[in-house]
Structure formats: structure tokens, C-alpha cells
Design a protein around this motif. Structure first.
Motif, PDB file in Angstrom:
ATOM      1  N   GLY A 637      -6.691   8.761 -40.870  1.00 12.43           N
ATOM      2  CA  GLY A 637      -5.528   8.172 -41.518  1.00 12.43           C
ATOM      3  C   GLY A 637      -4.954   7.059 -40.673  1.00 12.43           C
ATOM      4  O   GLY A 637      -4.448   6.062 -41.194  1.00 12.43           O
ATOM      5  N   THR A 638      -5.068   7.215 -39.364  1.00 12.12           N
ATOM      6  CA  THR A 638      -4.560   6.195 -38.440  1.00 12.12           C
ATOM      7  C   THR A 638      -5.309   4.889 -38.621  1.00 12.12           C
ATOM      8  O   THR A 638      -4.709   3.812 -38.819  1.00 12.12           O
ATOM      9  N   LEU A 639      -6.659   4.951 -38.546  1.00 14.74           N
ATOM     10  CA  LEU A 639      -7.455   3.727 -38.648  1.00 14.74           C
ATOM     11  C   LEU A 639      -7.351   3.112 -40.036  1.00 14.74           C
ATOM     12  O   LEU A 639      -7.356   1.882 -40.192  1.00 14.74           O
ATOM     13  N   ASN A 640      -7.258   3.953 -41.053  1.00 14.55           N
ATOM     14  CA  ASN A 640      -7.100   3.414 -42.397  1.00 14.55           C
ATOM     15  C   ASN A 640      -5.768   2.688 -42.528  1.00 14.55           C
ATOM     16  O   ASN A 640      -5.676   1.614 -43.123  1.00 14.55           O
ATOM     17  N   TYR A 641      -4.728   3.314 -41.960  1.00 13.31           N
ATOM     18  CA  TYR A 641      -3.407   2.673 -41.957  1.00 13.31           C
ATOM     19  C   TYR A 641      -3.475   1.329 -41.243  1.00 13.31           C
ATOM     20  O   TYR A 641      -2.965   0.302 -41.731  1.00 13.31           O
ATOM     21  N   VAL A 642      -4.120   1.322 -40.074  1.00 14.10           N
ATOM     22  CA  VAL A 642      -4.179   0.102 -39.263  1.00 14.10           C
ATOM     23  C   VAL A 642      -4.909  -1.014 -40.001  1.00 14.10           C
ATOM     24  O   VAL A 642      -4.414  -2.151 -40.118  1.00 14.10           O
ATOM     25  N   PHE A 643      -6.115  -0.707 -40.541  1.00 10.55           N
ATOM     26  CA  PHE A 643      -6.895  -1.772 -41.174  1.00 10.55           C
ATOM     27  C   PHE A 643      -6.363  -2.135 -42.555  1.00 10.55           C
ATOM     28  O   PHE A 643      -6.625  -3.233 -43.051  1.00 10.55           O
ATOM     29  N   ASN A 644      -5.601  -1.246 -43.203  1.00 12.17           N
ATOM     30  CA  ASN A 644      -4.952  -1.614 -44.458  1.00 12.17           C
ATOM     31  C   ASN A 644      -3.773  -2.548 -44.237  1.00 12.17           C
ATOM     32  O   ASN A 644      -3.377  -3.274 -45.152  1.00 12.17           O
ATOM     33  N   HIS A 645      -3.193  -2.519 -43.035  1.00 12.63           N
ATOM     34  CA  HIS A 645      -2.025  -3.351 -42.743  1.00 12.63           C
ATOM     35  C   HIS A 645      -2.359  -4.591 -41.923  1.00 12.63           C
ATOM     36  O   HIS A 645      -1.545  -5.521 -41.861  1.00 12.63           O
ATOM     37  N   TYR A 646      -3.513  -4.621 -41.343  1.00 14.87           N
ATOM     38  CA  TYR A 646      -3.861  -5.779 -40.492  1.00 14.87           C
ATOM     39  C   TYR A 646      -4.465  -6.898 -41.337  1.00 14.87           C
ATOM     40  O   TYR A 646      -5.461  -6.699 -42.046  1.00 14.87           O
ATOM     41  N   ASP A 647      -3.821  -8.066 -41.266  1.00 17.81           N
ATOM     42  CA  ASP A 647      -4.315  -9.223 -42.012  1.00 17.81           C
ATOM     43  C   ASP A 647      -4.461 -10.456 -41.135  1.00 17.81           C
ATOM     44  O   ASP A 647      -4.587 -11.590 -41.625  1.00 17.81           O
ATOM     45  N   GLY A 648      -4.444 -10.263 -39.822  1.00 15.87           N
ATOM     46  CA  GLY A 648      -4.605 -11.371 -38.900  1.00 15.87           C
ATOM     47  C   GLY A 648      -3.336 -12.135 -38.623  1.00 15.87           C
ATOM     48  O   GLY A 648      -3.313 -13.004 -37.734  1.00 15.87           O
ATOM     49  N   LYS A 649      -2.270 -11.863 -39.376  1.00 14.91           N
ATOM     50  CA  LYS A 649      -1.011 -12.589 -39.176  1.00 14.91           C
ATOM     51  C   LYS A 649      -0.141 -11.887 -38.136  1.00 14.91           C
ATOM     52  O   LYS A 649       0.465 -12.539 -37.281  1.00 14.91           O
ATOM     53  N   GLU A 650      -0.047 -10.558 -38.248  1.00 15.83           N
ATOM     54  CA  GLU A 650       0.698  -9.772 -37.252  1.00 15.83           C
ATOM     55  C   GLU A 650      -0.313  -9.222 -36.254  1.00 15.83           C
ATOM     56  O   GLU A 650      -1.393  -8.783 -36.635  1.00 15.83           O
ATOM     57  N   PRO A 651       0.007  -9.244 -34.956  1.00 14.78           N
ATOM     58  CA  PRO A 651      -0.965  -8.790 -33.945  1.00 14.78           C
ATOM     59  C   PRO A 651      -1.475  -7.374 -34.208  1.00 14.78           C
ATOM     60  O   PRO A 651      -0.738  -6.489 -34.654  1.00 14.78           O
ATOM     61  N   PHE A 652      -2.773  -7.203 -33.927  1.00 16.57           N
ATOM     62  CA  PHE A 652      -3.412  -5.902 -34.106  1.00 16.57           C
ATOM     63  C   PHE A 652      -2.690  -4.827 -33.285  1.00 16.57           C
ATOM     64  O   PHE A 652      -2.457  -3.707 -33.754  1.00 16.57           O
ATOM     65  N   ALA A 653      -2.288  -5.170 -32.059  1.00 11.25           N
ATOM     66  CA  ALA A 653      -1.597  -4.218 -31.189  1.00 11.25           C
ATOM     67  C   ALA A 653      -0.284  -3.759 -31.807  1.00 11.25           C
ATOM     68  O   ALA A 653       0.111  -2.580 -31.674  1.00 11.25           O
ATOM     69  N   ALA A 654       0.414  -4.651 -32.487  1.00 14.36           N
ATOM     70  CA  ALA A 654       1.695  -4.306 -33.110  1.00 14.36           C
ATOM     71  C   ALA A 654       1.490  -3.314 -34.256  1.00 14.36           C
ATOM     72  O   ALA A 654       2.291  -2.391 -34.460  1.00 14.36           O
ATOM     73  N   ILE A 655       0.404  -3.508 -35.024  1.00  8.16           N
ATOM     74  CA  ILE A 655       0.113  -2.587 -36.118  1.00  8.16           C
ATOM     75  C   ILE A 655      -0.179  -1.183 -35.569  1.00  8.16           C
ATOM     76  O   ILE A 655       0.289  -0.172 -36.095  1.00  8.16           O
ATOM     77  N   VAL A 656      -0.969  -1.140 -34.475  1.00 10.77           N
ATOM     78  CA  VAL A 656      -1.304   0.157 -33.872  1.00 10.77           C
ATOM     79  C   VAL A 656      -0.039   0.834 -33.353  1.00 10.77           C
ATOM     80  O   VAL A 656       0.155   2.039 -33.531  1.00 10.77           O
ATOM     81  N   LYS A 657       0.829   0.048 -32.713  1.00 10.43           N
ATOM     82  CA  LYS A 657       2.067   0.605 -32.162  1.00 10.43           C
ATOM     83  C   LYS A 657       2.942   1.175 -33.276  1.00 10.43           C
ATOM     84  O   LYS A 657       3.552   2.261 -33.139  1.00 10.43           O
ATOM     85  N   ARG A 658       2.994   0.478 -34.404  1.00 12.37           N
ATOM     86  CA  ARG A 658       3.784   0.957 -35.530  1.00 12.37           C
ATOM     87  C   ARG A 658       3.212   2.288 -36.051  1.00 12.37           C
ATOM     88  O   ARG A 658       3.946   3.230 -36.378  1.00 12.37           O
ATOM     89  N   ALA A 659       1.881   2.370 -36.121  1.00 15.31           N
ATOM     90  CA  ALA A 659       1.251   3.613 -36.575  1.00 15.31           C
ATOM     91  C   ALA A 659       1.602   4.778 -35.643  1.00 15.31           C
ATOM     92  O   ALA A 659       1.861   5.907 -36.094  1.00 15.31           O
ATOM     93  N   GLN A 660       1.628   4.480 -34.352  1.00 15.27           N
ATOM     94  CA  GLN A 660       1.985   5.537 -33.401  1.00 15.27           C
ATOM     95  C   GLN A 660       3.446   5.942 -33.573  1.00 15.27           C
ATOM     96  O   GLN A 660       3.768   7.153 -33.591  1.00 15.27           O
ATOM     97  N   ASN A 661       4.330   4.980 -33.733  1.00 14.58           N
ATOM     98  CA  ASN A 661       5.752   5.283 -33.887  1.00 14.58           C
ATOM     99  C   ASN A 661       6.026   6.096 -35.155  1.00 14.58           C
ATOM    100  O   ASN A 661       6.969   6.893 -35.191  1.00 14.58           O
ATOM    101  N   GLU A 662       5.205   5.897 -36.185  1.00 12.02           N
ATOM    102  CA  GLU A 662       5.409   6.616 -37.444  1.00 12.02           C
ATOM    103  C   GLU A 662       4.676   7.963 -37.466  1.00 12.02           C
ATOM    104  O   GLU A 662       4.693   8.665 -38.468  1.00 12.02           O
ATOM    105  N   GLY A 663       4.049   8.321 -36.332  1.00 10.33           N
ATOM    106  CA  GLY A 663       3.458   9.659 -36.189  1.00 10.33           C
ATOM    107  C   GLY A 663       2.069   9.803 -36.752  1.00 10.33           C
ATOM    108  O   GLY A 663       1.604  10.935 -36.971  1.00 10.33           O
ATOM    109  N   TYR A 664       1.356   8.691 -36.974  1.00 10.44           N
ATOM    110  CA  TYR A 664       0.020   8.783 -37.544  1.00 10.44           C
ATOM    111  C   TYR A 664      -1.071   8.981 -36.493  1.00 10.44           C
ATOM    112  O   TYR A 664      -2.146   9.479 -36.796  1.00 10.44           O
ATOM    113  N   THR A 665      -0.820   8.559 -35.271  1.00  7.73           N
ATOM    114  CA  THR A 665      -1.868   8.614 -34.249  1.00  7.73           C
ATOM    115  C   THR A 665      -1.769   9.899 -33.424  1.00  7.73           C
ATOM    116  O   THR A 665      -0.764  10.613 -33.449  1.00  7.73           O
ATOM    117  N   GLU A 666      -2.836  10.169 -32.671  1.00  3.80           N
ATOM    118  CA  GLU A 666      -2.781  11.196 -31.644  1.00  3.80           C
ATOM    119  C   GLU A 666      -1.827  10.708 -30.553  1.00  3.80           C
ATOM    120  O   GLU A 666      -1.498   9.510 -30.486  1.00  3.80           O
TER     121      GLU A 666
END
Length: 812
Positions: A637-666
Motif C-alpha cells: 500500500g505504501t509503494l502504491n500510494y507513493v507511485f500514485n501520487h508521484y508525478d515528477g512535480k513534487e519531490p519523490f522524497a516528499a511523497i515518501v515522507k507524507r506516506a510515512q506521516n500518514e501511517g502507511y509505511t513501516e
């Protein structure tokens, strides 16, 4: 005429005696005989005083002084001053006699059974004199009886046998020649044919009352105590124990023999012979109906009447090939035990006649072993018999009910309930009457056994689970919140009572055997002792609560390593933690085998797909005989969330950080982005599909630069930012081909792999949004159109709900 007996708790002090007076006053329209015990605790104190004196210790004088002061204070609190003089004088005289007897014991340094009977008889003599005086003072006129003048026994001091012919004649003559409406008599005491004081055994006041009741053909015998009748189980152990409204003499005998302390076992026989109903009533709740014991129980639907137990039991096992086909071994065994005055509580013998096993009180076990080994010396020396085996630290739990005989399956239900909770049975006995099924269990298991059986036979309305939750992060907190919210619903609709009895996190551990207050668990755990995982696990095992479940909502390897010990102690495990199921295959298989061997469920549905029924669906396919050809899945669910939200405009690291803050990551996002988490998930599915596989055999096509996997989590985010062009290129290449990036796991032909793929628009994986997971099962039954499981595969709420579902599966 009725006979009423009031026990030590009922006459423990002046206030309680006043309650007795109120009860007796209501019987003044009918002739009544009241039998009383010593004031609560006095008999033990008198025994202690006698033993102290026999050791040459003058402290016995202080003990007697304390007892005298207590009795004199009771008189002063009960009687008006004008009525105290005679009673005070009588009590002081009796204590003078006691002091003289104890001084003789002190000087001789010897305390015989005869002398001890004389000493402890004063407990009942004193209480009965005081209570008789109190009744007269409140105008309940009565005649005091010295039971020793009427009840005649043999000279077996400490446990004298009654001569009923002489006793009945004495009692009938005394009562018939008196015009009194009320009599007060001391219980427990009697005398032999020469007039020496004897006692009827501890609890003998009940027996005294039954002797009087039988002699005068009383209309009823009432035993007044501090509980509201006989209970379905010991209320100190079973919080939901119920009062038994009606039971038969024979059922009551069985229950009292096997540890029910409400009534002294010999009490029942005299009343049963005369068909006198026995009422067990509560002095402190006299309005309650209590329990009636009579010839035929009036209960209608209950098959089981009650559950009882005896502690401090030892098993003696006589074994040997020399017993087979040779008559007389049982006779010789029981003769040897009888010669040493050892009572046999339970007997069981193998059908092969190769062994015979008896249970005795632990206090008698060593002597029993000595006399039996001595009796069979020749057979042991010649190898026909093995030396007697002795096992300690055992208890007997007994299921009692007159109607068991006409209902098959009771024994099976009993043993199944015990087995499901990991309670090992050392020996079993059932009489031909089928009124009692007894099982010998370890002392440490007896409380749990009684609760398990009470739940099985008396609480069919619900099943109770005792949860021990480790982990109070996002998922753990949501789980506790969901359980708190659903408790009422589960009880009313599924007949499941969930009780959280332990909570642990990295800092603290909190326990409450009656259930933690979930409205303030945050506060309670912060005030609780420091967390030590070993202590937490040992506490779960030591508490030995029925239907115990460890719920692991951590990602901690040390917690996963405790599963084997818990399962081996028949404690169920519900794991959100993937580490155990994805560990070495041997460990995975060991845990599954332990689960089966010890009847302890091991559920880990949320290891794959959070709350989605992925493992359950796979298990159902396998159980129904289907064969898995391949599994294709997006399991992060984490990787799906990340790649569904990543469009090259917002940094990849920021998308991952958001996923972690929302409780999706380990807790460590590298487990997700590096593919480790998905590797574990496909490995678990492969194993559940029947394949032997290790994590190293799962091929990982990682999309992360190697430097991202080094250092700390902070370093990881820095490296993600540094490689933004790499991630942007991955995205743009997929876009050029009208594809979306998905991290896919596949199991096929006994092999498994994971990696980032560019998914075309005609794929089932293309239209997968947010944090969704999807699994495609291609099987013998679904060869072309797969069985699809799809939905949210990450998030604290859905993961907690998946854990919750596993907990309910344990209950069912």
C-alpha cells in the motif's frame, strides 16, 4: 421443628451475632434448635495456643489473654450492663479452666489428641453461652444445651464417630421432656462413653446440626453462612459463579467432597436418611433464597450442577508387568494405605491391569510411598513391579450433575474444553453412576480449569478472550479504540466478551486480570512499570488465564521470537508483525506445528494486505482442494500510494515522507521502498500455498540506488532527494509508454520475484489507486479469469480491523 446452624463468620463479632438474633427472632412461632460455631478464627487460635504451650513457650498465655479479651468485649457490646454479670463470670471461669489445661501441656511438653480436643472445645462452649445469654437479653427465651451430654462418640479424638443409637435416644428424651421453644447448642463437640470431650472434625458444627435434625425428625435443617447458597464454582475464582437454587443430596455430597466448603460432607448423610431438606442461607443476605438440598433436585434444564476442586493432591502410581492377570494387587495396595490411615480420594486403573493410580492428600504422600514400597518389597526386588511413582503439585477438578448419565458427550465436552486451553490431564475417574467426572491437573492449572469448565457448561451465552497487546503505535492504538467501541456489540451479537488484560509498548507494561479500563489506558500505561519483554511474556504464561491471546502489533524481531514459547503454553498468537512468518522456513513450520499440537491458533492475516482477506482466501482455496498455479499482486500500500501520487512535480522524497506521516509505511520506510516488505509478503503467500521457500530465494529487482539503503532513516531521505532525477526518469519513461509504475510481486512455478514494473492500461494493476492492494489467484479452478482480492492495503484503521478480525476468529 427446625434446626439452624450459624458458622464462624456468622458469629464472628457482636454485630454479626445481632444479625443472627434478627433471623432467629422470626422463627419464634416454631420450635427451633440453634447450633453455633466458635467465633470466627477462635478454633485456629486455640490450636495454636495448645501447640505453643507444648513447645514450652509461655506465649500461649498471651494468646489466651487475647482470646479472653475478645470474648469479654463481645459480651459488653452485646448485652445490657444489667445482664452482663452472669455471662462474664461464666466466660472467665472457662478461661481459667483453659489456662489450667494449657499450663499442664506446657509443663509436660506434650499435646495429645485427647487434650487438644478438650482445648478446642472451648471455642463452641464460649460462643454458645454468649449467644444464649444474648437471646435471653433480647427476650428470645431459650435453653442452653451442652452437646457433650447428648452426642456420644467413640474415642477417636479429633474425628470421633457418632454412636447414633445412644445419641438419638439422648436428644429425643431431652427435647421431648422440655417445654422450651428455642434451644441453643454448641456445635463440633461431643463426648465418649466415659464422658471425655471429643470433636467431630473440622467443620463439625454442620454435622452437629444434622445429628440433632435427624434425631428429632426436623422439618428443615438450615446452614447459615457468609455465602448465598452453594455455587456453580468457587466465586473467589470464577467471577460469574451462580447460586445453585436446588440440588440433590448425592450431588451435594459430590460437590462438598471435592472441595465445596459451604457444607461439611458428613452433614448430608443424617439428613438424607430422614429426607430432611437442607437449606444453605446467607446470614448477611437473609432475604435471598439460597440453595435447598433434597432427595430430588427441582432444577429442570441444567445437566451439570457445579464444578469443584481439591488442591494439594499427589498421585501414587503402581506399575509393572507382574500385575497383569494376577488378582489381589488392588486389594493389597488399599490395605497398605488403610493400615496407615491414608484416605484415597481418586482411583483409576488401566484396562491392561499394568498400572493402578490413586490420588491422596499431599500431606500423606510420603508415608503412603513408604508403606506401599514396604508392602510390595518382594515384587519390586524381583522386577515384577516398579518402585511406586509419586507426583506432587496436583489438583482434582470435578464436574458434578445427576443428569450427566442421560446425556452423552459431557466427558468429551469437558476434555475438549480443557485441551483447547492447554490443560494437561494426568488422570481421569468417572463412577458408574456418572454423577461425577474427575480429572487430575497441575496445581498451576486448576483455577484456569475451573474457569474454562464454568464457561463451557454455565456461560454458553458468551466466550471470554483475555488479550495481551504488544505495541501501542498507530495500529495498536486504533485496535484498542476499535475493541473498546465494539465490546457491547460483540457480546450482544456474537456472544464474545473481549477483555484486554495486558498492554505493553517499548516503555511500559500494564496488567489487570479483570480487564484494563480502556477509557484511560493511555494514562494507566504511562504510570505502569518499565517494559521487559521477558517479564511480559512470563506474566502471560504465569497468569494462565483462559483463552489467552498475544496480539503483536509491532515490527519487532524480539517479540516475534516469543511466539514459540507462547504457543507451546496454549496461548494463541495474532500477529500483525511479519517477521515470524517470513523467518526461516523451519521456524515458520515450527510455529504452525506448535499451533496444531497445542490447540493454540496462530493467525497472521494482516501480514499480507492489512485488512484484506488474502491469506484467508488462499487457505480456503487450499482446504477445498484447489491448486495454486500462480499469484500476481501489488502488495505494498505504501509503494502504491507513493507511485500514485508521484508525478515528477513534487519531490519523490516528499511523497515518501507524507506516506510515512500518514501511517502507511513501516517504521523504517526502507523496508517498503527497498522491497523487503513485499518480499516477505509474497514469501508468506508462497508458503501458505504449500511451497518450501526461504527469503533469499525471492528475487528482488530493486529500483532504489544502493546508497539509499545505507546509514540512518535521515540519511535515507537525504539520498532520495539527491537521486530525484533517477525517480523522475522512471516516471517519465513509464508515461511515454502510457504506463503506470507499480511494484509487483509474482509467484509462479515455485519461484518468487518482486520489482518495479511499467503497467499498461489493459492490466488489472493499472486502475489501482491510493493505497490499494490487489492479488490475482490463478488456480486449477480459476485458470484464465483469476480470483481477485482488492482493496485498501495500508493504514492504521484497516490494519487494526484486520487484526481485530483475527481476534474474533480465535474466539470462534
Amino acid at each position: 421443628m427446625i434446626v439452624m446452624k450459624f458458622g464462624g463468620s456468622s458469629v464472628a463479632n457482636a454485630d454479626n451475632i445481632k444479625k443472627v438474633g434478627e433471623i432467629v427472632a422470626k422463627q419464634q412461632n416454631e420450635r427451633c434448635l440453634v447450633v453455633v460455631s466458635a467465633l470466627g478464627g477462635v478454633t485456629d487460635a486455640l490450636i495454636q495456643a495448645g501447640q505453643t504451650a507444648s513447645k514450652g513457650n509461655e506465649n500461649y498465655k498471651q494468646s489466651l489473654g487475647n482470646l479472653e479479651a475478645r470474648h469479654l468485649d463481645t459480651i459488653k457490646n452485646l448485652l445490657p450492663i444489667t445482664a452482663q454479670s452472669s455471662c462474664l463470670s461464666n466466660v472467665k471461669q472457662k478461661f481459667n479452666e483453659l489456662e489450667d489445661i494449657c499450663e499442664g501441656v506446657f509443663r509436660l511438653g506434650e499435646l495429645s489428641k485427647r487434650t487438644l480436643d478438650r482445648i478446642i472445645s472451648y471455642g463452641e462452649l464460649l460462643s454458645s453461652v454468649i449467644i444464649s445469654s444474648y437471646f435471653n437479653a433480647i427476650e428470645i427465651k431459650n435453653v442452653w444445651i451442652d452437646s457433650r451430654k447428648l452426642i456420644i462418640t467413640n474415642s477417636n479424638f479429633g474425628f470421633a464417630q457418632v454412636n447414633f443409637v445412644e445419641t438419638n435416644k439422648n436428644i429425643q428424651a431431652f427435647i421431648n421432656n422440655s417445654n422450651a421453644n428455642l434451644f441453643v447448642a454448641p456445635g463440633f463437640i461431643a463426648s465418649n462413653e466415659t464422658g471425655l470431650t471429643t470433636t467431630l472434625g473440622r467443620g463439625g458444627s454442620d454435622y452437629t446440626a444434622a445429628i440433632f435434625a435427624a434425631a428429632i425428625h426436623a422439618n428443615a435443617l438450615e446452614i447459615w453462612t457468609d455465602v448465598t447458597g452453594m455455587m456453580t464454582a468457587d466465586p473467589r475464582w470464577v467471577s460469574n459463579a451462580k447460586t445453585i437454587p436446588s440440588t440433590s443430596y448425592k450431588e451435594a455430597m459430590e460437590l462438598s467432597h471435592f472441595g465445596a466448603k459451604v457444607i461439611y460432607p458428613p452433614t448430608i448423610q443424617p439428613a438424607m436418611q430422614q429426607l430432611i431438606p437442607i437449606w444453605i442461607k446467607n446470614t448477611f443476605e437473609p432475604q435471598q433464597p439460597g440453595t435447598v438440598i433434597e432427595n430430588i433436585s427441582k432444577k429442570e434444564n441444567e445437566i451439570i450442577t457445579g464444578i469443584s476442586s481439591i488442591n494439594a493432591i499427589s498421585l501414587l502410581s503402581l506399575e509393572g508387568s507382574g500385575m497383569v492377570g494376577i488378582p489381589g494387587f488392588s486389594k493389597r495396595l488399599f490395605e497398605a494405605l488403610s493400615s496407615a490411615n491414608i484416605n484415597v480420594i481418586l482411583i483409576t486403573q488401566s484396562s491392561s491391569e499394568h498400572s493402578i493410580c490413586v490420588a491422596v492428600n499431599t500431606a500423606d504422600a510420603i508415608i503412603a510411598q513408604q508403606v506401599v514400597d514396604e508392602h510390595f518389597t518382594h515384587e519390586i526386588n524381583t522386577g515384577k513391579l516398579e518402585p511406586l511413582k509419586l507426583e506432587h503439585d496436583l489438583s482434582i477438578v470435578a464436574l458434578v450433575g445427576d443428569k450427566m448419565k442421560s446425556h452423552p458427550g459431557i466427558a468429551g465436552k469437558m476434555f475438549a474444553a480443557l485441551g483447547r486451553n492447554g490443560i494437561n490431564i494426568r488422570a481421569i475417574a468417572q463412577g458408574s453412576s456418572e454423577r461425577n467426572i474427575s480429572a487430575v491437573v497441575a496445581n498451576k492449572d486448576v483455577k484456569k480449569a475451573v474457569n474454562v469448565l464454568h464457561e463451557a457448561f454455565f456461560e454458553s451465552s458468551y466466550k471470554q478472550l483475555n488479550l495481551f497487546i504488544v505495541g501501542t503505535g498507530n495500529v495498536g492504538s486504533k485496535l484498542i479504540e476499535q475493541i473498546n467501541q465494539q465490546q457491547k456489540y460483540l457480546l450482544e451479537n456474537l456472544n464474545i466478551q473481549i477483555r484486554i488484560t495486558g498492554i505493553g509498548n517499548s516503555r511500559h507494561m500494564l496488567f489487570n486480570d479483570e480487564g484494563i479500563d480502556l477509557s484511560k489506558w493511555h494514562q494507566l500505561i504511562n504510570e505502569a512499570p518499565a517494559m521487559h519483554l521477558h517479564s511480559f511474556v512470563k506474566s502471560i504464561i504465569t497468569k494462565n488465564l483462559r483463552n489467552s491471546v498475544l496480539v503483536d502489533v509491532t515490527a519487532n524481531e524480539q517479540v516475534a521470537e516469543t511466539y514459540a514459547e507462547l504457543l507451546a503454553n496454549s496461548i494463541a498468537v495474532v500477529a500483525c508483525n511479519k517477521i515470524a512468518a517470513a523467518s526461516t522456513y523451519n521456524n515458520y513450520k515450527k510455529l504452525k506445528n506448535l499451533s496444531r499440537e497445542y490447540n493454540a491458533p496462530y493467525f497472521f492475516e494482516t501480514n499480507v494486505g492489512a485488512g484484506l482477506p488474502i491469506i484467508g482466501t488462499l487457505n480456503d482455496l487450499m482446504k477445498s482442494g484447489d491448486t495454486i498455479h500462480s499469484i500476481q499482486a501489488v502488495l505494498s500500500g505504501t509503494l502504491n500510494y507513493v507511485f500514485n501520487h508521484y508525478d515528477g512535480k513534487e519531490p519523490f522524497a516528499a511523497i515518501v515522507k507524507r506516506a510515512q506521516n500518514e501511517g502507511y509505511t513501516e517504521p523504517d520506510p526502507r523496508l517498503d521502498l527497498g522491497g523487503t516488505d513485499v518480499m516477505r509478503k509474497i514469501l508468506i503467500l508462497a508458503r501458505e500455498a504449500g511451497t518450501t521457500m526461504e527469503i533469499e530465494e525471492v528475487e528482488n529487482h530493486s529500483f532504489l540506488p544502493a546508497s539509499c539503503m545505507e546509514g540512518t532513516v535521515e540519511d535515507f531521505y537525504n539520498e532520495l532527494a539527491a537521486h530525484e532525477l533517477h525517480f523522475k526518469a522512471l516516471y517519465e519513461n513509464a508515461q511515454k509508454n502510457n504506463c503506470k509504475l507499480k511494484f509487483v510481486a509474482e509467484f509462479k512455478n515455485g519461484k518468487a520475484e518482486v520489482g518495479l514494473r511499467a503497467i499498461p492500461s489493459n492490466s488489472d494493476f493499472y486502475h489501482l489507486y491510493g493505497k490499494d492492494n490487489i492479488v490475482l489467484f490463478y488456480t486449477k479452478r480459476y485458470p484464465e479469469q483469476p480470483l481477485v482480492v482488492k482493496g485498501a492495503g495500508a493504514g492504521a484503521d484497516v490494519t487494526a480491523s484486520g487484526v481485530f478480525a483475527d481476534i474474533i476468529r480465535v474466539a470462534q
